[in-house]
Design an enzyme around this catalytic site. Structure first.
Site, PDB file in Angstrom:
ATOM      1  N   HIS A 138       1.052  -1.409  -0.057  1.00 49.23           N
ATOM      2  CA  HIS A 138      -0.537   0.282   0.287  1.00 49.23           C
ATOM      3  C   HIS A 138       1.175   0.825   0.041  1.00 49.23           C
ATOM      4  O   HIS A 138       1.705   1.236   0.352  1.00 49.23           O
ATOM      5  CB  HIS A 138      -1.046   0.034   1.471  1.00 49.23           C
ATOM      6  CG  HIS A 138      -2.369  -0.804   1.397  1.00 49.23           C
ATOM      7  ND1 HIS A 138      -2.131  -1.875   0.344  1.00 49.23           N
ATOM      8  CD2 HIS A 138      -3.578  -0.428   0.892  1.00 49.23           C
ATOM      9  CE1 HIS A 138      -2.981  -2.239   0.229  1.00 49.23           C
ATOM     10  NE2 HIS A 138      -3.924  -1.693  -0.062  1.00 49.23           N
ATOM     11  N   LYS A 546     -15.754   3.424   3.685  1.00 53.21           N
ATOM     12  CA  LYS A 546     -15.390   4.318   3.265  1.00 53.21           C
ATOM     13  C   LYS A 546     -17.360   4.122   2.275  1.00 53.21           C
ATOM     14  O   LYS A 546     -18.032   5.337   2.497  1.00 53.21           O
ATOM     15  CB  LYS A 546     -14.843   4.659   2.051  1.00 53.21           C
ATOM     16  CG  LYS A 546     -14.579   5.882   0.539  1.00 53.21           C
ATOM     17  CD  LYS A 546     -13.356   5.527   0.093  1.00 53.21           C
ATOM     18  CE  LYS A 546     -13.721   6.006  -1.163  1.00 53.21           C
ATOM     19  NZ  LYS A 546     -14.024   5.277  -2.184  1.00 53.21           N
TER      20      LYS A 546
END
Length: 883
Positions: A138, A546
């Site tokens: 990431h 999210k």
């Protein structure tokens, strides 16, 4: 408790002093004085002195463009040093390690004391342990690799300085080395100039294996073995290694056009090359160690007359030759040369294992167990953990890419358009083709570049040595056909074995439908025959949070897992849940032990498979000692969760969670999706747009170049809010929902849930941690410097919400202040705040200057841009998590 902290504090202040001297030598007294003034104001501001807080703001606003970078770098580097001291503290005999008796020993004692658990049951649970850690690149690991190496050395110096019996001369040498390392770091650019390529990311992963895991894993197994002998009188079998490492670096192509089939092929070769390199070093040691003559008849028969004089060495030298030949062939392949495979090429773990194990058995049989259990045992365990591939890789691709590829194919064949078929028609077609003996792909077909790429990737999987690719993960999986489509594409590529294919359910709706999708799949005879009683399913944490906010997402994740566990149990399928959680709370991160014990009962029966992301890899596996402690924590938690599972939640608790989920999701989406001011506010109050300039990962920050919050990847979304200290994604909606349920007269129920249900208490604990890291006065300062006045009311509303949320969480948890039961983390946050606050104030100032210049049509000042990047990296270090 305080003695523990005093050791940490004195290391932090010693490193700070050395950094100060370095700054003075490099830039002169006046810059150091400026930095010191700012530090003192920040400390006083934290202690509640408003006049000094005002002075801090004014001082930072008035810095000249020349002073910006040195000040930003000073605080940023200080935070890196503080993190290093803290990392050392967690393994130092004077620090946490002292007050933290061995995790595994503690777990085993707890299990032994349960009357319902026999020693045999505990042994069986140990033998069925399975832990697979999936390293992902990431883009959140902000710190450059060269600086990480220097920090590892600083750590080693701290360890030696801790030795009471150290001579003055040695003490002075170590201090000199520390000064050199800190000076080297100061004179190194902390911001990468170029984005890393996927191959660079993979090399970063291999560096973690070489510098830490290679030593850490055998050490962990020795520790585990020792505790088992002591507590259960039981020795681990030699071949028992419950931990594996897999990587997404070079395999994860979801939303990353830079990861192609060629890149994956290259990374697979590179990984095997690195494995031969590391095993060669091990074998070299064994060649010199295993000089013994006495051997069993079996071993002597294996080496023949030629090797009878030094049978062990003879076998090791043979293995060394094979490793060297393998390495040379891989090196040529990496350079693009096509060579026939040499004789003796190592492709399977057994080929490494057999000669080593033959030596081990012979040494044991000849009464040389003490030698067998030395370096040789460590190498045998590395063969089981890392083996020929070093780390296996996962392939990850988005479901629509497979649908589009099949659509293009069916249109070419003139049998209709797969993309527009109903789910039932898709399944009928896929099952018919999967059962068919003839190939589906026409020979002379020239597909589009996108489809070619999907087919080439399947080709790479089919050609790779079996065991080097762990799983094929389908992101944004929604239907049974999404899974069957991948099996068909792999069949067409000529794959000779059943590759585990794992659907990833990651939005709220997909999590809610996950059980239906898997139930339909398990009802297909062909599919049941293929999977041979084993299924992997991946649960997405970051995208669901999210999409719906943390409270609704975490409940959907819990329910999806719960339903899948029950469905698979009924069907006699061994389910492995693969958790895609991140480092930050908004991406599902939580202290490992708490997170695992808060999952539904039975969720770890098939072992634990979890992603370890970006910056968390360094915090959890950056040093061999920390690796031992992280793996031990996981081991203890898995044993406990499997043998003492948490109770099933009461029906009334489930109903309350349903209610909390609906309310919190409505509140969250009401702001993020429906409030027209929200996106402009987000864009101006955070460095979201500037983040795109940071050369972090190889993957673009957006799935689509235009669009609002929904098109942003989960990581930049969270990263941006962490920077301005509002931490919004990690709490928005949760507190409002709790407040509403309290007002409905259910506070007692909530308190009982907090007390008796690990899932719920972990949720509240994570909220407390976020609130402890958030800072409303800083978030307000960002608004004042950066946001259009018309949007100020929205900022104020969000900050008021957070204040209300803190009150309700403390009331339900019965805590007088945040983090009351984790004083060590509270202390760590306070320690860093003094250095993070100036970076936040400075960042708001830099964003203001940079945007002002843009408005006036001027070129951005490179000093401002560079300082801005440094504040972003520094705040990430201060918050101990990025996105």
């Amino acid at each position: 408790m305080n003695e523990q902290y005093s050791a940490l504090r004195s290391n932090v202040s010693m490193l700070g002093k050395v950094l100060g001297e370095t700054i003075k030598d490099a830039l002169g007294e006046h810059i150091l004085e400026r930095v010191e003034t700012i530090r003192k104001l920040s400390k006083s501001s934290r202690a509640g002195n408003d006049a000094n807080r005002q002075e801090l703001l004014t001082t930072l606003q008035n810095l000249s463009n020349d002073e910006l970078l040195p000040v930003a770098r000073a605080f940023s580097q200080f935070l890196n040093l503080a993190n290093t001291a803290e990392q050392y503290h967690s393994i130092s005999p004077k620090g946490e390690a002292a007050s933290n008796p061995e995790v595994i020993a503690r777990t085993l004692r707890k299990l032994k004391n349960q009357p319902e658990l026999s020693e045999d049951t505990i042994k069986k649970a140990v033998e069925s342990l399975s832990l697979e850690l999936v390293l992902t690149a990431h883009p959140t690991e902000i710190t450059r690799r060269t600086l990480i190496h220097k920090m590892v050395e600083v750590n080693a110096c701290l360890k030696q300085l801790d030795n009471k019996d150290i001579a003055d001369y040695e003490h002075n040498q170590l201090m000199r080395r520390l000064r050199q390392l800190i000076a080297q770091s100061w004179h190194t650019d902390e911001i990468r100039k170029l984005r890393p390529s996927p191959v660079d990311e993979a090399k970063w992963g291999f560096a973690v294996v070489e510098n830490s895991l290679w030593q850490g894993v055998p050490n962990y197994l020795r520790e585990l073995n020792e505790q088992l002998e002591e507590n259960l009188g039981y020795k681990l079998p030699v071949e028992f290694v419950p931990v594996r490492f897999t990587s997404w670096m070079g395999g994860d192509r979801d939303g990353n056009p830079n990861v192609t089939a060629d890149i994956t092929r290259h990374v697979l070769l590179l990984s095997r090359w690195k494995a031969t390199d590391l095993f060669l070093k091990d074998i070299q040691v064994l060649v010199s160690e295993l000089s013994m003559v006495e051997a069993t008849p079996e071993l002597l028969a294996l080496v023949g007359e030629e090797g009878a004089a030094e049978p062990y060495r003879y076998l090791m030298k043979n293995l060394r030759s094979r490793l060297m030949a393998t390495q040379a062939w891989l090196e040529a392949r990496l350079k693009g040369e096509e060579l026939p495979k040499p004789e003796g090429l190592l492709t399977q773990n057994e080929e490494l294992w057999e000669p080593l194990y033959a030596c081990y058995q012979s040494l044991q049989a000849c009464g040389m167990g003490i030698i067998a259990n030395g370096d040789l045992l460590d190498t045998l365990r590395r063969v089981k953990c890392f083996g020929v591939p070093l780390v296996r890789i996962d392939i990850r691709q988005e479901s629509t890419r497979h649908t589009e590829a099949l659509g293009e194919l069916t249109r070419y064949l003139g049998i209709g358009d797969y993309e527009s078929w109903s789910e039932a028609d898709k399944q009928a077609f896929l099952i018919r083709e999967l059962n068919s003996k003839r190939p589906l792909l026409p020979r002379n077909w020239q597909p589009s570049a996108e489809t070619r790429e999907v087919l080439d990737t399947c080709q790479v999987i089919a050609e790779a040595p079996q065991g080097s690719i762990a799983a094929y993960v389908i992101s944004m999986a929604k239907t049974p056909s999404d899974v069957l489509a991948v099996h068909l594409l792999l069949k067409e590529a000529g794959i000779g074995f059943a590759m585990p294919v794992a659907p990833l359910f990651e939005t709220l709706d997909d999590l809610n439908n996950a059980n239906d999708v898997m139930t339909q799949l398990l009802n297909i005879d062909w599919y049941r025959g293929l999977i041979q009683g084993k299924q992997m399913v991946m649960i997405g944490y970051s995208d669901s949070a999210k999409d719906a906010g943390v409270m609704a997402a975490s409940w959907a994740q819990y329910q999806a897992q719960d339903a899948l566990i029950k469905t698979c149990e009924k069907a006699g399928i061994e389910l492995t849940l693969f958790h895609g959680r991140g480092g930050s709370i908004g991406r599902g991160g939580a202290p490992a032990h708490a997170a695992l014990l808060s999952q539904p009962p039975g969720s770890l029966k098939g072992g634990l498979r979890v992603t370890e992301q970006g910056e968390m890899i360094r915090f959890k596996y950056g040093l061999p000692e920390i690796t031992v402690s992280s793996l031990s924590l996981y081991t203890g938690a898995i044993l406990e969760a499997n043998l003492l599972p948490p109770p099933e939640p009461k029906e009334s608790w489930r109903r309350i969670m349903d209610e909390l989920s609906v309310i919190s999701c409505d509140v969250y989406r009401g702001y993020v999706r429906e409030n027209k001011d929200f996106v402009p506010y987000f864009r101006s109050a955070t460095p979201e747009q500037e983040l795109g300039k940071l050369p972090l990962g190889s993957r673009p920050a957006k799935r689509r170049p235009t669009g609002g919050v929904e098109s942003l990847r989960a990581i930049p979304w969270i990263f941006a809010w962490t920077q301005n200290r509002l931490m919004l994604p990690a709490w928005l909606g949760a507190g409002t929902a709790l407040q509403k349920v309290v007002e409905d007269g259910k506070q007692n129920e909530l308190e009982a849930m907090c007390r008796d249900w690990p899932f719920f208490s972990t949720r509240l604990g994570m909220l407390e941690m976020v609130f402890a890291k958030a800072d409303l006065w800083l978030a307000e300062y960002y608004d004042q410097r950066l946001v259009d006045k018309a949007l100020w009311p929205l900022g104020k509303e969000l900050r008021n919400l957070q204040e209300e949320d803190i009150k309700v969480v403390l009331a339900i948890a019965n805590d007088s202040h945040l983090m009351a039961d984790l004083p060590w983390i509270a202390e760590s946050i306070q320690l860093r705040n003094i250095y993070t606050d100036p970076l936040n104030v400075l960042q708001a100032e830099l964003l203001h200057r940079s945007r002002q210049a843009e408005k006036e049509g001027q070129e951005p000042d490179p000093r401002v841009e560079q300082a801005l990047m440094v504040t972003i990296a520094g705040i990430a270090a201060g918050m101990r998590n990025t996105g």
